[in-house]
Design a protein around this motif. Structure first.
Motif, PDB file in Angstrom:
ATOM      1  N   THR A  23       3.660   8.987  -6.555  1.00 22.10           N
ATOM      2  CA  THR A  23       3.007   9.049  -5.151  1.00 22.10           C
ATOM      3  C   THR A  23       1.422   8.566  -5.258  1.00 22.10           C
ATOM      4  OG1 THR A  23       2.832  11.308  -4.888  1.00 22.10           O
ATOM      5  CG2 THR A  23       4.544  10.182  -3.928  1.00 22.10           C
ATOM      6  N   LYS A  24       0.998   9.423  -6.125  1.00 21.59           N
ATOM      7  CA  LYS A  24      -0.790   9.009  -6.352  1.00 21.59           C
ATOM      8  C   LYS A  24      -0.872   7.732  -6.734  1.00 21.59           C
ATOM      9  CE  LYS A  24      -4.663  11.008  -8.464  1.00 21.59           C
ATOM     10  NZ  LYS A  24      -5.091  11.189  -9.776  1.00 21.59           N
ATOM     11  N   TRP A  25      -0.028   7.390  -7.975  1.00 23.57           N
ATOM     12  CA  TRP A  25      -0.147   5.827  -8.406  1.00 23.57           C
ATOM     13  C   TRP A  25       0.070   4.804  -7.372  1.00 23.57           C
ATOM     14  CZ3 TRP A  25       2.919   1.609  -9.721  1.00 23.57           C
ATOM     15  CH2 TRP A  25       2.581   1.027 -10.695  1.00 23.57           C
ATOM     16  N   VAL A  26       1.123   5.038  -6.674  1.00 29.24           N
ATOM     17  CA  VAL A  26       1.689   4.060  -5.664  1.00 29.24           C
ATOM     18  C   VAL A  26       0.413   3.845  -4.633  1.00 29.24           C
ATOM     19  CG1 VAL A  26       3.125   3.853  -3.601  1.00 29.24           C
ATOM     20  CG2 VAL A  26       3.984   4.356  -5.898  1.00 29.24           C
ATOM     21  N   SER A  27      -0.248   5.004  -4.329  1.00 24.75           N
ATOM     22  CA  SER A  27      -1.161   4.776  -3.152  1.00 24.75           C
ATOM     23  C   SER A  27      -2.519   4.003  -3.822  1.00 24.75           C
ATOM     24  CB  SER A  27      -1.614   6.267  -2.477  1.00 24.75           C
ATOM     25  OG  SER A  27      -2.683   6.809  -3.400  1.00 24.75           O
ATOM     26  N   GLU A  28      -2.553   4.164  -5.207  1.00 27.66           N
ATOM     27  CA  GLU A  28      -3.686   3.667  -5.595  1.00 27.66           C
ATOM     28  C   GLU A  28      -3.395   2.099  -5.790  1.00 27.66           C
ATOM     29  OE1 GLU A  28      -5.160   6.953  -8.854  1.00 27.66           O
ATOM     30  OE2 GLU A  28      -4.435   4.826  -9.713  1.00 27.66           O
ATOM     31  N   LYS A  29      -2.223   1.655  -6.076  1.00 22.45           N
ATOM     32  CA  LYS A  29      -1.937   0.368  -6.225  1.00 22.45           C
ATOM     33  C   LYS A  29      -1.508  -0.320  -4.960  1.00 22.45           C
ATOM     34  CE  LYS A  29      -2.125   0.594 -10.591  1.00 22.45           C
ATOM     35  NZ  LYS A  29      -3.343   0.014 -11.145  1.00 22.45           N
ATOM     36  N   LEU A  30      -1.420   0.323  -4.093  1.00 27.37           N
ATOM     37  CA  LEU A  30      -1.298  -0.019  -2.597  1.00 27.37           C
ATOM     38  C   LEU A  30      -2.860  -0.449  -2.134  1.00 27.37           C
ATOM     39  CD1 LEU A  30       0.885  -0.580  -0.598  1.00 27.37           C
ATOM     40  CD2 LEU A  30       0.047   1.306   0.647  1.00 27.37           C
ATOM     41  N   LEU A  31      -3.794   0.074  -2.704  1.00 28.81           N
ATOM     42  CA  LEU A  31      -5.181  -0.251  -2.341  1.00 28.81           C
ATOM     43  C   LEU A  31      -5.432  -1.690  -2.933  1.00 28.81           C
ATOM     44  CD1 LEU A  31      -6.836   3.288  -2.181  1.00 28.81           C
ATOM     45  CD2 LEU A  31      -6.811   1.712  -0.326  1.00 28.81           C
ATOM     46  N   SER A  32      -5.127  -1.503  -4.094  1.00 32.65           N
ATOM     47  CA  SER A  32      -5.546  -2.805  -4.815  1.00 32.65           C
ATOM     48  C   SER A  32      -4.583  -3.929  -4.492  1.00 32.65           C
ATOM     49  CB  SER A  32      -5.173  -2.417  -6.452  1.00 32.65           C
ATOM     50  OG  SER A  32      -4.806  -3.739  -7.033  1.00 32.65           O
ATOM     51  N   LEU A  33      -3.487  -3.696  -3.905  1.00 31.25           N
ATOM     52  CA  LEU A  33      -2.630  -4.875  -3.137  1.00 31.25           C
ATOM     53  C   LEU A  33      -3.387  -5.368  -2.174  1.00 31.25           C
ATOM     54  CD1 LEU A  33      -0.079  -6.354  -3.501  1.00 31.25           C
ATOM     55  CD2 LEU A  33       1.035  -4.694  -2.118  1.00 31.25           C
ATOM     56  N   GLU A  34      -3.796  -4.470  -1.164  1.00 32.23           N
ATOM     57  CA  GLU A  34      -4.411  -4.995  -0.038  1.00 32.23           C
ATOM     58  C   GLU A  34      -5.460  -5.743  -0.375  1.00 32.23           C
ATOM     59  OE1 GLU A  34      -7.119  -2.200   1.764  1.00 32.23           O
ATOM     60  OE2 GLU A  34      -6.925  -3.477   3.533  1.00 32.23           O
ATOM     61  N   GLN A  35      -6.332  -5.588  -1.423  1.00 26.73           N
ATOM     62  CA  GLN A  35      -7.562  -6.618  -1.998  1.00 26.73           C
ATOM     63  C   GLN A  35      -6.881  -7.817  -2.221  1.00 26.73           C
ATOM     64  OE1 GLN A  35      -9.770  -4.691  -4.967  1.00 26.73           O
ATOM     65  NE2 GLN A  35     -10.236  -2.568  -4.014  1.00 26.73           N
ATOM     66  N   GLY A  36      -5.787  -7.584  -2.818  1.00 26.14           N
ATOM     67  CA  GLY A  36      -5.229  -8.857  -3.297  1.00 26.14           C
ATOM     68  C   GLY A  36      -4.765  -9.854  -2.352  1.00 26.14           C
ATOM     69  N   ILE A  37      -4.213  -9.108  -1.295  1.00 27.55           N
ATOM     70  CA  ILE A  37      -3.619  -9.916  -0.263  1.00 27.55           C
ATOM     71  C   ILE A  37      -5.002 -10.523   0.732  1.00 27.55           C
ATOM     72  CG2 ILE A  37      -2.397  -9.849   1.864  1.00 27.55           C
ATOM     73  CD1 ILE A  37      -0.546  -9.210  -0.247  1.00 27.55           C
ATOM     74  N   VAL A  38      -5.868  -9.751   0.718  1.00 29.09           N
ATOM     75  CA  VAL A  38      -6.915 -10.287   1.444  1.00 29.09           C
ATOM     76  C   VAL A  38      -7.629 -11.755   0.450  1.00 29.09           C
ATOM     77  CG1 VAL A  38      -9.459  -9.901   1.930  1.00 29.09           C
ATOM     78  CG2 VAL A  38      -7.723  -8.297   2.374  1.00 29.09           C
ATOM     79  N   VAL A  39      -7.630 -11.407  -0.819  1.00 28.21           N
ATOM     80  CA  VAL A  39      -8.406 -12.661  -1.530  1.00 28.21           C
ATOM     81  C   VAL A  39      -7.288 -13.878  -1.417  1.00 28.21           C
ATOM     82  CG1 VAL A  39      -8.660 -13.327  -3.788  1.00 28.21           C
ATOM     83  CG2 VAL A  39      -9.688 -11.244  -3.177  1.00 28.21           C
ATOM     84  N   LEU A  40      -5.995 -13.740  -1.487  1.00 28.69           N
ATOM     85  CA  LEU A  40      -5.042 -14.661  -1.529  1.00 28.69           C
ATOM     86  C   LEU A  40      -4.977 -15.300   0.045  1.00 28.69           C
ATOM     87  CD1 LEU A  40      -2.640 -15.905  -2.667  1.00 28.69           C
ATOM     88  CD2 LEU A  40      -1.022 -14.154  -1.690  1.00 28.69           C
ATOM     89  N   ILE A  41      -5.087 -14.508   0.936  1.00 31.48           N
ATOM     90  CA  ILE A  41      -5.234 -15.234   2.267  1.00 31.48           C
ATOM     91  C   ILE A  41      -6.587 -15.814   2.383  1.00 31.48           C
ATOM     92  CG2 ILE A  41      -5.676 -14.443   4.810  1.00 31.48           C
ATOM     93  CD1 ILE A  41      -3.877 -12.420   4.701  1.00 31.48           C
ATOM     94  N   ARG A  42      -7.717 -15.515   1.805  1.00 31.96           N
ATOM     95  CA  ARG A  42      -8.734 -16.291   2.021  1.00 31.96           C
ATOM     96  C   ARG A  42      -8.697 -17.626   1.158  1.00 31.96           C
ATOM     97  NH1 ARG A  42     -13.394 -12.669  -0.138  1.00 31.96           N
ATOM     98  NH2 ARG A  42     -12.681 -11.465   1.733  1.00 31.96           N
ATOM     99  N   LYS A  43      -7.994 -17.407   0.184  1.00 23.76           N
ATOM    100  CA  LYS A  43      -7.765 -18.797  -0.737  1.00 23.76           C
ATOM    101  C   LYS A  43      -6.513 -19.609  -0.098  1.00 23.76           C
ATOM    102  CE  LYS A  43      -8.060 -19.769  -5.639  1.00 23.76           C
ATOM    103  NZ  LYS A  43      -9.364 -19.675  -5.813  1.00 23.76           N
ATOM    104  N   MET A  44      -5.419 -19.125   0.303  1.00 21.65           N
ATOM    105  CA  MET A  44      -4.463 -19.965   0.681  1.00 21.65           C
ATOM    106  C   MET A  44      -4.605 -20.634   2.444  1.00 21.65           C
ATOM    107  SD  MET A  44      -0.714 -18.285  -0.392  1.00 21.65           S
ATOM    108  CE  MET A  44       0.256 -19.709   0.239  1.00 21.65           C
ATOM    109  N   LEU A  45      -5.064 -19.689   2.952  1.00 21.23           N
ATOM    110  CA  LEU A  45      -5.233 -19.801   4.533  1.00 21.23           C
ATOM    111  C   LEU A  45      -6.752 -20.221   4.824  1.00 21.23           C
ATOM    112  CD1 LEU A  45      -3.045 -17.251   5.902  1.00 21.23           C
ATOM    113  CD2 LEU A  45      -2.262 -19.441   5.237  1.00 21.23           C
ATOM    114  N   ASP A  46      -7.533 -20.073   3.698  1.00 14.01           N
ATOM    115  CA  ASP A  46      -9.069 -20.603   4.166  1.00 14.01           C
ATOM    116  C   ASP A  46      -9.588 -19.767   5.307  1.00 14.01           C
ATOM    117  OD1 ASP A  46      -8.601 -24.010   3.378  1.00 14.01           O
ATOM    118  OD2 ASP A  46      -9.644 -22.293   2.122  1.00 14.01           O
ATOM    119  N   GLU A  47      -9.022 -18.435   5.510  1.00 18.66           N
ATOM    120  CA  GLU A  47      -9.586 -17.568   6.430  1.00 18.66           C
ATOM    121  C   GLU A  47     -10.491 -16.609   5.775  1.00 18.66           C
ATOM    122  OE1 GLU A  47      -6.671 -15.727   8.541  1.00 18.66           O
ATOM    123  OE2 GLU A  47      -5.313 -17.360   8.880  1.00 18.66           O
ATOM    124  N   SER A  48     -11.664 -16.567   6.247  1.00 18.72           N
ATOM    125  CA  SER A  48     -12.780 -15.843   5.615  1.00 18.72           C
ATOM    126  C   SER A  48     -13.071 -14.717   6.491  1.00 18.72           C
ATOM    127  CB  SER A  48     -14.117 -16.724   5.151  1.00 18.72           C
ATOM    128  OG  SER A  48     -14.382 -17.369   6.302  1.00 18.72           O
TER     129      SER A  48
END
Lengths: 533, 251
Positions: free
Chosen positions: B165-190
């Motif tokens: 569970t600890k690991w999952v919660s860490e990776k979820l945080l990381s995933l959030e960052q990744g999604i934000v970066v991806l949205i910025r790149k794919m949808l050009d929303e900054s």
């Protein structure tokens, strides 16, 4: 001055370009530390959650105090300073979990702050996932499987362990392995087994001996290979040595026995064995005739032998007559002098044929001569011709000086077979007959009777060419030679006359067609008198 | 006089022309310099990182980003699945296992209008997919933190469960960052940025009853498992759409 500028500018441009290119070269020399500025030479992440970078410092005397400052930026974010200069040793920067992001690229540079001034390294950019370099596997062990008695080699199962399980927990990093092994005596001949995804490998059928085994790993689809693990010594005992000896002994024993058997038992009786195993094919035998005698015996012996046999009725010993073919008769005789028994010569004549020829010979001038002529090979026969074979047109071929028994047999021996043929011993007539049969296609017109009958005669080529033996002979030659010369002279004259007649007119020709025919062939019109000769 | 003027004019013209000519020649000869400065020479060394000449910083490509995001989502789903099974084995009594809707506890994210049926998903746009994923991720960060604390309270919770569970919660945080970066790149929303932890949507008592706690935690885990699966599906569909728009009906 303008012109000076114009000439200088390209040079400036080129130098600028070369400078940028030399930047490239500088960066490629990873190990050479330039003295002018620091250089980030290595960055490594052990688990994709943190990483470290190291740089080469300036080459400065130790008294000068130089401070290094590493600044980095995540893509377009503002610059930040290294969070940790200590954990990884001198001249290093460590990024922990909080400062590591796999979502952006890092670009960093190191500045050396000296009293003389600041020297900044070149920019170094990286992607965390690509710089992942794992630890080498540890705890290599092996077990011998498969103790089969037949094979010489054993199957070995090698297993290993990744030292830091946290790196790969929950599938965060999937590992690919590579194993290499070599025989202890071959230092450079490593055999590599790649694309391994398990923590063990079966090495099949390794021959006996000692081996060194090493393993390394890499994250799947990205990153770098780890270092090779420490080598594992693998020992495979050769348990089949006594078996081999036994086998060798057996083989040699059997071999020696075979040799003895062959030497003592087989070779002395080889003929009998051969006769037993490969019985000879019976040759055709005619009772009463000994083929050896017929082959090798002298003529008199054979004659005696055959005469004594009652099976041979009407056997007449062959006689030799010197018969000539009268191709051209100067006495006006228009008939063909020749041999009525002008049969085609078969390669296997029966005795009738032989008789016929004998008769024929007998009908001529039966002057029994002691001469013999050597056997002629039938023109239809193939094979090497004995040079002594008389040429059919050589009418002075008898070898008088030679004794009888040394003359070769009157047998036609067919090379390549066991058959022998009792053939006529070479009266010229037979040779002529023989040749005439071969030249049946080329019969020449001897003469044309007023009634339109065409008389055919075998075509003659120049006889002199085919008689190498004309020169060598004894006393008999004289007469013969004269006669021959006369005859040839007559022949030549005759021919000339005929040609003349043909060109001047078609005397005695009935049909035009026949004339054409006869024109193709040298006509020998017989009805001109040759009194002029 | 006139001739002098004329000569002067002529002279002027000539000098002007010369100047123009000089300018043109200079421009013509200077182009190699411009080229060497403007075009950055990209250089890669053997360690895998690219070393650049200044003025341009490299970025990760969209494909790489998407691949990594999917990798994260897959792992999160797998580990959450394992955690849920482990928890179920250890703590949940038989009758209550694998019930769709546990009494009184619906999934947190049911309130959000996230497409759930296959047909709905096919009709949804890329932008909507990405935003849904982001919403899911962001809404689970806090509950997972809570889950860690609550699992600690169990007496015989094994370390594996806690680590997971600890690991999952860490990776979820990381995933959030990744999604934000991806949205910025794919949808050009900054305009997006990683959210600071929102008010938790889960209310928890300090000292709950054992069974209730178990049920609540179990429902959390199973809801999270389902949402993790949704995240993974959306992202894979997104990836599939990048390559071939018309053959992505498997998801």
């Amino acid at each position: 001055m303008l012109w000076i500028l114009i000439f200088l500018l390209p040079r400036i441009g080129l130098s600028a370009m070369t400078q940028t290119l030399s930047h490239q070269d500088d960066r490629k020399d990873g190990d050479v530390s330039p003295t002018t500025r620091p250089h980030i030479y290595r960055c490594r992440s052990p688990n994709m959650e943190e990483f470290t970078c190291w740089w080469h410092p300036l080459h400065q005397p130790p008294e000068t105090h130089v401070a290094y400052k590493l600044t980095y930026s995540l893509e377009k974010a503002p610059k930040q300073e290294c969070p940790d200069y200590e954990s990884a040793g001198p001249n290093s920067c460590h990024f922990n979990k909080r400062h590591t992001s796999v979502w952006k690229m890092y670009c960093m540079e190191v500045t050396a702050v000296t009293p003389q001034g600041n020297h900044t390294s070149q920019q170094h950019c990286l992607d965390v996932q690509e710089i992942v370099e794992l630890e080498a596997p540890v705890n290599l062990t092996y077990t011998l499987l498969n103790g089969s008695k037949d094979d010489d080699g054993r199957t070995v199962k090698v297993s290993w362990v990744y030292p830091v399980p946290d790196h790969i927990q929950f599938g965060w990093i999937s590992l690919d392995f590579e194993l290499q092994y070599r025989h202890i005596s071959e230092p450079t001949n490593w055999k590599v087994k790649g694309l391994l995804q398990e923590f063990s490998l079966d090495l099949l059928d390794l021959p006996a001996g000692e081996y060194l085994v090493q393993v390394r790993c890499r994250p799947r689809r990205h990153g770098l290979w780890s270092r090779w693990s420490s080598a594992l010594l693998l020992t495979i005992t050769g348990k089949s040595a006594p078996d081999r000896l036994l086998a060798l002994l057996l083989v040699t024993g059997v071999g020696v026995m075979m040799l003895l058997v062959i030497g003592c038992a087989v070779i002395p009786h080889s003929r009998r064995i051969k006769a037993f195993l490969l019985p000879p094919i019976p040759r055709p035998r005619i009772s009463g005739i000994d083929p050896l005698l017929v082959k090798k015996g002298s003529m008199e012996e054979i004659n005696r032998h055959f005469l004594s046999l009652h099976g041979f009725h009407g056997y007449k010993p062959p006689s030799y007559s010197e018969e000539f073919w009268d191709m051209v008769s100067s006495d006006g005789n228009q008939t063909l002098h020749g041999n009525p028994g002008n049969q085609t010569l078969h390669s296997n004549p029966d005795f009738k044929e032989v008789e016929g020829r004998l008769n024929m010979a007998a009908s001529g001038d039966p002057t029994p001569t002691a001469t013999q002529t050597p056997v002629t090979p039938n023109p239809y026969l193939q094979g090497p011709f004995p040079l002594q074979g008389p040429f059919p047109y050589c009418q002075s071929t008898p070898w008088v000086s030679q004794p009888l028994d040394t003359a070769p047999a009157e047998l036609l021996s067919f090379p390549g077979s066991d058959y022998s043929l009792m053939a006529t011993p070479a009266p010229a007539s037979t040779f002529a007959a023989a040749l005439s049969t071969s030249q049946d296609f080329y019969s020449c017109v001897n003469g044309m009777s007023p009634a339109g009958e065409v008389q055919l005669v075998p075509c003659l080529s120049s006889p002199a060419k085919l008689c190498p033996y004309v020169q060598l002979n004894g006393q008999l030659k004289g007469n013969l030679a004269e006669e021959r010369a006369e005859k040839s002279h007559q022949l030549a004259e005759y021919l000339a006359r005929k040609i003349e007649m043909v060109t001047h007119g078609r005397v005695g020709m009935k049909e035009g067609g026949a004339a054409e025919n006869s024109q193709a062939v040298v006509p020998l019109l017989p009805d001109t008198p040759t009194d002029t000769v | 006089m006139a001739t002098k003027l004329q000569v002067g004019d002529h002279h002027l013209q000539i000098t002007r022309m010369m100047q123009v000519f000089q300018g043109a020649v200079l421009a013509g000869l200077l182009w190699p310099c411009l080229l060497s400065v403007a075009v950055p020479l990209e250089c890669k060394d053997e360690r895998g990182s690219s070393v650049r000449c200044p003025s341009l910083s490299p970025t990760l490509s969209q494909e790489k980003l998407l691949d990594r995001v999917i990798q994260h989502a897959e792992l999160i789903h797998r580990v959450s699945d394992e955690s849920c099974s482990l928890f179920e084995e250890l703590f949940v009594p038989f009758p209550l296992r694998s019930q769709r809707t546990l009494a009184g506890h619906t999934c947190i994210t049911k309130a959000f209008s996230i497409p759930s049926s296959k047909s709905e998903i096919q009709q949804v746009s890329d932008r909507w997919l990405l935003h849904s994923v982001l919403m899911l991720v962001q809404s689970w960060i806090q509950p997972l933190v809570y889950l860690q604390t609550t699992l600690d309270r169990y007496d015989d919770a094994p370390n594996t469960l806690l680590n997971k569970t600890k690991w999952v919660s860490e990776k979820l945080l990381s995933l959030e960052q990744g999604i934000v970066v991806l949205i910025r790149k794919m949808l050009d929303e900054s305009s997006l940025s990683t959210l600071t932890y929102q008010q938790s949507l889960v209310q928890y008592d300090v000292q709950p009853e054992m069974l209730e706690s178990v049920i609540r935690d179990y429902s959390l885990l199973s809801c999270f498992k389902k949402d993790a699966h949704k995240m993974e599906t959306f992202l894979k569909l997104l990836k599939c759409r990048q390559t071939d728009k018309y053959s992505c009906f498997l998801y």
